[in-house]
Design an enzyme around this catalytic site. Sequence first.
Site, short mmCIF file in Angstrom:
data_model
loop_
_atom_site.label_atom_id
_atom_site.label_comp_id
_atom_site.label_asym_id
_atom_site.label_seq_id
_atom_site.Cartn_x
_atom_site.Cartn_y
_atom_site.Cartn_z
N ARG A 15 3.83 -0.58 -4.76
CA ARG A 15 3.44 -1.12 -3.45
C ARG A 15 2.07 -1.77 -3.46
NH1 ARG A 15 6.75 1.70 0.41
NH2 ARG A 15 5.33 1.11 2.07
N GLU A 20 14.24 -20.23 -8.54
CA GLU A 20 13.96 -18.90 -9.11
C GLU A 20 13.15 -19.05 -10.41
OE1 GLU A 20 14.04 -16.04 -8.03
OE2 GLU A 20 14.15 -14.71 -9.74
N LYS A 38 5.21 -5.01 -6.10
CA LYS A 38 6.66 -5.04 -6.31
C LYS A 38 7.41 -5.10 -4.98
CE LYS A 38 10.47 -4.75 -8.62
NZ LYS A 38 10.90 -6.07 -9.11
N GLU A 41 4.72 -16.66 -10.83
CA GLU A 41 4.36 -15.25 -10.64
C GLU A 41 3.61 -14.66 -11.82
OE1 GLU A 41 7.55 -12.56 -8.34
OE2 GLU A 41 8.46 -13.83 -9.85
N LYS A 47 9.40 -17.56 -11.08
CA LYS A 47 9.07 -16.67 -12.21
C LYS A 47 7.84 -17.19 -12.94
CE LYS A 47 11.01 -14.02 -11.33
NZ LYS A 47 11.93 -13.45 -10.44
N ASN A 88 -1.42 1.92 5.80
CA ASN A 88 -0.56 0.87 5.26
C ASN A 88 -0.22 -0.06 6.42
OD1 ASN A 88 2.98 0.83 4.43
ND2 ASN A 88 1.45 -0.70 4.03
N GLY A 89 -0.59 -1.32 6.29
CA GLY A 89 -0.26 -2.27 7.34
C GLY A 89 -1.46 -3.10 7.74
N HIS A 116 12.59 -39.11 -3.72
CA HIS A 116 11.97 -39.05 -2.39
C HIS A 116 10.56 -38.48 -2.44
CE1 HIS A 116 15.69 -40.30 -0.55
NE2 HIS A 116 16.32 -39.40 -1.30
N TRP A 175 -2.97 -2.63 -1.71
CA TRP A 175 -2.73 -4.06 -1.91
C TRP A 175 -3.49 -4.72 -0.75
CZ3 TRP A 175 -0.51 -8.06 0.96
CH2 TRP A 175 -0.25 -9.24 0.25
N CYS A 221 0.84 -1.20 0.00
CA CYS A 221 0.00 0.00 0.00
C CYS A 221 0.88 1.25 0.00
CB CYS A 221 -0.94 0.10 1.19
SG CYS A 221 -2.29 -1.08 1.15
N1 HGA Z 1 -4.99 -3.71 5.79
C1 HGA Z 1 -5.30 -2.66 4.86
C2 HGA Z 1 -4.05 -2.06 4.27
C3 HGA Z 1 -3.35 -3.08 3.44
C4 HGA Z 1 -1.90 -2.82 3.22
O1 HGA Z 1 -1.21 -2.03 3.84
N2 HGA Z 1 -1.36 -3.56 2.27
O2 HGA Z 1 0.01 -3.47 1.99
C5 HGA Z 1 -6.24 -3.14 3.77
O3 HGA Z 1 -6.41 -4.34 3.57
O4 HGA Z 1 -6.81 -2.29 3.11
#
Ligand code: HGA
Length: 611
Positions: free
Chosen positions: A27, A484, A606, A491, A488, A99-100, A507, A75, A2
């Site tokens: 972000r 790697e 990213k 992703e 790729k 953000n968080g 195994h 995000w 974010c």
């Molecule tokens: N938890 C918040 C913010 C997401 C965030 O920081 N993402 O990197 C949300 O889900 O909107």
Amino acid sequence: MCGIVGAVAQRNIEEILLEGLRRLEYRGYDSAGLLVVNSKGHVNYLRRVGKVKELAAAVTQYNMHGITGMAHTRWATHGEPTEKNAHPHISDYITVVHNGIIENHEPLRNSLIERGYCFNSQTDTEVIAHLVNWEYKQCKDSTLLEVIKKAIPQLRGTYSILVMDNRIPGILVAVTSGGPLVIGIGIGENFIASDQVALLPVTRNLIFLEEGDLVEMTCHNINIVNKAGHLIKRPHIESNIQYEACDKGKYRFYMQKEIYEQPVALKNTLEWRLVQGQINLNELGSQAYDLFSKVQHIKIVACGSSYHAGMVARNWFEELADIPCDVEIASEFRYRKSVVRSGHLIITLSQSGETADTLAALRLSKKIGFIGSLAVCNVQGSSLVRESDLVLMTKAGTEIGVASTKGFTTQLAVLLMLVVHLGRLNGMTKSVESNILNALQELPKRIEQVLSTDKNIAMLAEDFVYKYNALFLGRGNQYPIAMEGALKLKEISYIHAEAYSAGELKHGPLALIDIDMPVIVLAPNNALLEKLKSNIEEVRSRGSHLYIFADQDASFISNKGITIIPLPYVEEIVSPILYAVPLQLLSYYVALIKGKDIDQPRNLAKSVTVE
Ligand code: HGA
């Protein structure tokens, strides 16, 4: 992840916020939003699902202006990427971007519902808006800052937050607890963002906030209160970073451009450090010499592609520098007890320098007895660079494609030079050093040769388009490259891919082998080739089609069930760097044929700035 950007000014800021968001899109890019208040106190609020350009088009369409406000590119962690879940979130007149993650959002949500609040989103962020609103109502004469001081102790998790009272739009309050925030100081205007690059169009005069800082910002004032509750001054720093506004040039995708830039990126990373027949890392300064002379063990901590680079480096450190080394995923390291003895050095790897888990690992390392830290990073001024004792920059140039390419290969080049630098202190001979130096010098040319065979790899990619799975095999230093390659493919083409060290096949994974499972093998002509050949036969006899990347002079012959992709010969020591490149091309072409969003694949970002 974010991205957050905010401004208090005396001119219209919507374009500044949008440009900030474009620069923060690495972000997150699942939705974006903006709230600005104009000089008459009118609130303009808009959110859009999708990328920043959707929001920007809507801002233009609705002719939105404002002199104070905030914007966000998301995000999603809590709640789908919908318009309702996009930030900013509002509770009456309280506006929040975040953000968080608020880890205790559930009990908070329940208790706010009991107090009569209605939730419009599934996010943890909306909890913050209602909580601040509630605290405001409890003490009507308090300032926004005082109210937020009351709300903070009730929040658990890591976050950076911007809050505004839309009725008093000249004030922004910000809190950082585990997420980056940087203030940009203007003349009669101030700004704040998750990353300095968002602010560079308006100012280079910056203040980097520290863990636990609480900020009140107006056009003319910035007050910072630290974790302990003291009003403090943080240093003003003139940013010297170059933001390269990148366009794709002749390429269709950034990832494609970045793959083809590798010879130049490697030259830029290597040339000035390979002087007069020596690998020269004098940039580390005399402090490094003192530190390195005490090193008895290296711990490499990283995530994603950087972790794979770390795995290769682990082998190099042990084989060439005679230093015990282990490598660990940052999100694991940070939550377990590690035994740290005297002489343990931590090396962190992150292209962006903002990877939340890697940063947390670095911060933890300072508390548990490591003698020092060294970061390998591609972004100047990033948190990892600022907080590490020693730094080696890769000179890859801005990497925009989410799937790392030149960031990864330049990381490996820097790590190999570091191995030599430390190996020298441990008695590495001149001839070993000069072999490595020559191999590194040759590498850009050899990679150019690989890139010139891209058409063959594009043809090969057609075989993968209707596959649901793929298996990548390697041994020794090629095992991390197999990992790697699998990463790729996952992703950007969304094909499930696994990597195995070839010796592990019997195994378990051999059970997966059938006609629908393409197997990609990395087979340079090295001491492990004979062993690898036996593994190849084991797969072949069970019906999978094999795609073998091998030295052009190796004794493999394309045959029924086997496709050989010849690669130029390089010294064994640098072969992991070279072999990564055709795998990047392969996943690029598979994703291209499948019509995927190569630069911004679904669900990813990213820079991984949440844990
Ligand atoms: N938890 C918040 C913010 C997401 C965030 O920081 N993402 O990197 C949300 O889900 O909107």
